[in-house]
Each structure stands twice: as structure tokens, then as C-alpha cells.
Design an enzyme around this catalytic site. Sequence first.
Site, mmCIF file in Angstrom:
data_model
loop_
_atom_site.group_PDB
_atom_site.id
_atom_site.type_symbol
_atom_site.label_atom_id
_atom_site.label_comp_id
_atom_site.label_asym_id
_atom_site.label_seq_id
_atom_site.Cartn_x
_atom_site.Cartn_y
_atom_site.Cartn_z
ATOM 1 N N ASP A 79 21.059 45.209 52.216
ATOM 2 C CA ASP A 79 20.626 44.524 53.513
ATOM 3 C C ASP A 79 19.657 45.360 54.316
ATOM 4 O OD1 ASP A 79 22.390 45.791 55.089
ATOM 5 O OD2 ASP A 79 23.742 44.165 55.068
ATOM 6 N N GLU A 82 56.516 43.827 73.128
ATOM 7 C CA GLU A 82 55.591 44.681 73.794
ATOM 8 C C GLU A 82 55.702 46.206 73.206
ATOM 9 O OE1 GLU A 82 56.026 44.647 77.940
ATOM 10 O OE2 GLU A 82 55.138 42.907 78.059
ATOM 11 N N ASP A 91 60.377 41.690 73.633
ATOM 12 C CA ASP A 91 59.225 40.637 73.709
ATOM 13 C C ASP A 91 58.225 41.132 72.801
ATOM 14 O OD1 ASP A 91 58.376 42.423 75.338
ATOM 15 O OD2 ASP A 91 57.736 40.961 76.928
ATOM 16 N N HIS A 128 29.303 51.053 62.537
ATOM 17 C CA HIS A 128 28.626 49.856 62.104
ATOM 18 C C HIS A 128 27.239 49.948 62.581
ATOM 19 C CE1 HIS A 128 27.933 46.249 60.109
ATOM 20 N NE2 HIS A 128 27.741 45.561 61.097
ATOM 21 N N ARG A 147 31.360 44.905 64.976
ATOM 22 C CA ARG A 147 30.254 43.818 64.782
ATOM 23 C C ARG A 147 29.551 43.238 65.825
ATOM 24 N NH1 ARG A 147 34.247 42.733 61.538
ATOM 25 N NH2 ARG A 147 34.208 43.387 59.428
ATOM 26 N N GLN A 148 30.120 42.908 66.904
ATOM 27 C CA GLN A 148 29.838 42.138 68.213
ATOM 28 C C GLN A 148 29.395 43.127 69.132
ATOM 29 O OE1 GLN A 148 29.733 38.796 67.790
ATOM 30 N NE2 GLN A 148 28.314 38.895 69.484
ATOM 31 N N ARG A 169 22.708 36.186 56.660
ATOM 32 C CA ARG A 169 24.347 35.934 56.679
ATOM 33 C C ARG A 169 24.450 34.157 57.135
ATOM 34 N NH1 ARG A 169 28.598 37.558 56.055
ATOM 35 N NH2 ARG A 169 28.463 39.930 55.901
ATOM 36 N N ASP A 227 26.519 50.689 51.259
ATOM 37 C CA ASP A 227 27.098 49.925 52.394
ATOM 38 C C ASP A 227 28.063 50.483 53.457
ATOM 39 O OD1 ASP A 227 26.707 47.737 54.038
ATOM 40 O OD2 ASP A 227 27.351 46.146 52.660
ATOM 41 N N LYS A 282 19.063 39.888 52.691
ATOM 42 C CA LYS A 282 20.509 39.218 52.916
ATOM 43 C C LYS A 282 20.157 38.344 54.197
ATOM 44 C CE LYS A 282 24.193 40.783 54.849
ATOM 45 N NZ LYS A 282 25.111 41.723 54.966
HETATM 46 C C1 R5P Z 1 26.476 44.174 57.200
HETATM 47 O O1 R5P Z 1 25.565 44.636 58.062
HETATM 48 C C2 R5P Z 1 27.287 45.291 56.780
HETATM 49 O O2 R5P Z 1 26.767 46.304 56.326
HETATM 50 C C3 R5P Z 1 28.041 44.830 55.748
HETATM 51 O O3 R5P Z 1 27.263 44.532 54.454
HETATM 52 C C4 R5P Z 1 28.986 43.480 55.936
HETATM 53 O O4 R5P Z 1 29.517 43.543 57.047
HETATM 54 C C5 R5P Z 1 29.964 43.402 55.018
HETATM 55 O O5 R5P Z 1 30.720 42.108 55.055
HETATM 56 P P1 R5P Z 1 31.098 41.253 53.799
HETATM 57 O O6 R5P Z 1 32.042 42.257 53.006
HETATM 58 O O7 R5P Z 1 32.028 40.270 54.428
HETATM 59 O O8 R5P Z 1 29.928 40.626 53.251
#
Ligand code: R5P
Length: 334
Positions: free
Chosen positions: A172, A42, A40, A133, A99-100, A198, A222, A196
Site C-alpha cells: 500500500d 485489578e 476483583d 505504524h 491505528r487510530q 481498506r 509491511d 489498496k
Molecule cells: C496498513 O497501513 C498497515 O501497514 C498494514 O498493511 C495493515 O495494518 C495490516 O493489516 P491486515 O493484516 O489486517 O491487513
Amino acid sequence: MKVTDNLKMFTGRANPDLAQKISEYLGIRLGAAKLTRFPDSELLVKIEEDVRGRDVFLIQPTCAPVHENLMELLIFIDCARRASAERITVVMPYFGYARQDRKDEGRVPISAKLVANMIATAGADRVLTIDLHAGQIQGFFDIPLDNMYAEPVLGVYFDQLKLQNLVLVSPDVGSVKRARAYIQRLGGEGFAIIDKFRVNASQAEIRQMIGDVKDKTVLMIDDVITTAGTVCAAAQLCKTEGAEKIYVAATHGVLCGPAVERIRNSPITELVVTDTIPVSQEKADAIGKLKVLSVAELIGEAIHRIHNDQSVSSLFLNGQRPTAARGAPNSGDE
Ligand code: R5P
């Protein structure tokens, strides 16, 4: 390289090439494990050699397919724990679900904390990551976490290019501290920050730049490039403001959705990422101006030090970069 038989290293399927390079640096072979599926779908992990009482390292970035790789990691940890490993270090060069990391509106999860809980509950004793991050994710773990920086790898590359009229650019506010570490190594003639905003997960609106890039060579820093909305919009602004060449350095090349097309059509001269996440040759060819540098030696050295109870942070405190561990990255996001 002093690595005892007590050290065992295994890889999941997320980034076996990186794991292979790390094992070559350490002069050990990757441990044998079989990953199969039940009918299945897993997952089943079986470690095929003795790990009882051993110092076990599991290499698995939680990049796409994120849930597959995360679940595989959790099952791998459980497997090693139940096989009586003495210590389990999870090596996640890329920590997905970062991210979250806070409730920035009502009724949303803190997924980064959830993932940290899952890893610790599965049985990990410590974690090794690169360029989290957001630095505060370290505090989501009640086990030791070493967060390293890719700057020694990316910075050395750009140092060798001997770029003239260099201006470091942070796309950013979240990457300002990160960019500072590169300034320490590369010097340069100035620094610029981009404002920046979002709009949504795949769109970033660039409003203005503080700093001057006219007739300069830009190096934009970045931590991650996902859809490339951020760096491409920022590069376009640099171009409009008169930049001559635009280099971009990022630790993690997620490069999903419209990223390939955006980068190909952008004024970016060269994009340099590391192999924390595998980038297929097909994708690299489609982008056409992508360079991938390996963090295998950096991770291998950290594993060696953890195994021998030596300092990991001192990797970032050498003569070339005296305050990097303090001055470097990672206070969040936009
Ligand atoms: C934001 O804080 C991160 O440092 C990146 O700039 C961001 O997550 C990049 O995402 P994307 O390439 O979709 O703009």
C-alpha cells in the site's frame, strides 16, 4: 558492553522472552518485580529491589491482550516513579493503539494520542519503539521518543538469501518509504506499488499494481500483519501477475483472527516477522512458513546507548545503510 549498576531493567508479562534476550545482550539480569491481582482482577505491581536514583527501563509491547498489557505498563511506570527512579524509559517494541492516529471521519477518537498522554502522565521520561505504524505518533509525545527500524534485522536476513530477480513490493502507499530502505540495502531489479483499499478492519481490497513482477522474486514489506488481509491479497495479485516466489517481511506479527489460515492458504513462500510481539510455537507451526527474527540485540544496543547518552539514530547510519534514518519509514496508513 559498558552498562553500570545504575541501569535497571524490568519486564511486564507481554513479552518476557524478548526481555530475557535483551538482558542477556546487555549482560545484566532482569530486575525483580511481582505482578499479582486483587480478588476483583485489578492488577498490582511491586518492584522488589531498590530503584531510587536509577536509570530504569521497562520492557512492555502493548500487544494482545492489549488492555491488560497497557494497564500493566501504566501501573509499572507509576510504581517506578513512586519508588524514586531517576529516569524511566518505556521500551514498547510494538506500540498498540497506533491505528487510530487521526480523525478520518466525524465523532471518532485519536486513540494513539490518548495512549501517549497516558504513558507520559503515568511518569515515563522517554519512549523507545520500533517501526511506529505512523511516524507522526512521535509528535503525540512531549517527551523524547526514539523510533527505531527493524530493517537492519530483516534486511540482513534477506541479504543473506541472495535472492535473484528481486522486486521490492509495497502492499500500500503507506509502506513505500519503508520499502525504500530495503531497496537501499538489497538493490533489486525494480519496485512495485499496490493500490489498496481498506473495506473494513479485517478486509483489504487490492485494486491494481504499478510495476512489473512477472518471472520475478517478490519481497513485500509491511510494518504489521494483523489479519493478513493486506499481504495475502497483495501476494495473490503478485502471483496472478506472474511472480515466481513471494517473500513477505513485516516488523510486527500481530497475526490475529483469520491470519493463520489466510497465510497458510496464500501463495506466500515465506513470511518473516520479528519478535516485537511473541508468536507461539503452535501458531508458527500452524502457519508453516513463518520465520521469527529477534530484535533483542537492536533494542539492547539502543538501551546501552540511551543509558550512556549516546546517539540512537546513528545505529541506522552505518556504512551499509547510509541514509536509512532519513529515508526509512513511516508516514501513515491506509
Ligand atoms: C496498513 O497501513 C498497515 O501497514 C498494514 O498493511 C495493515 O495494518 C495490516 O493489516 P491486515 O493484516 O489486517 O491487513
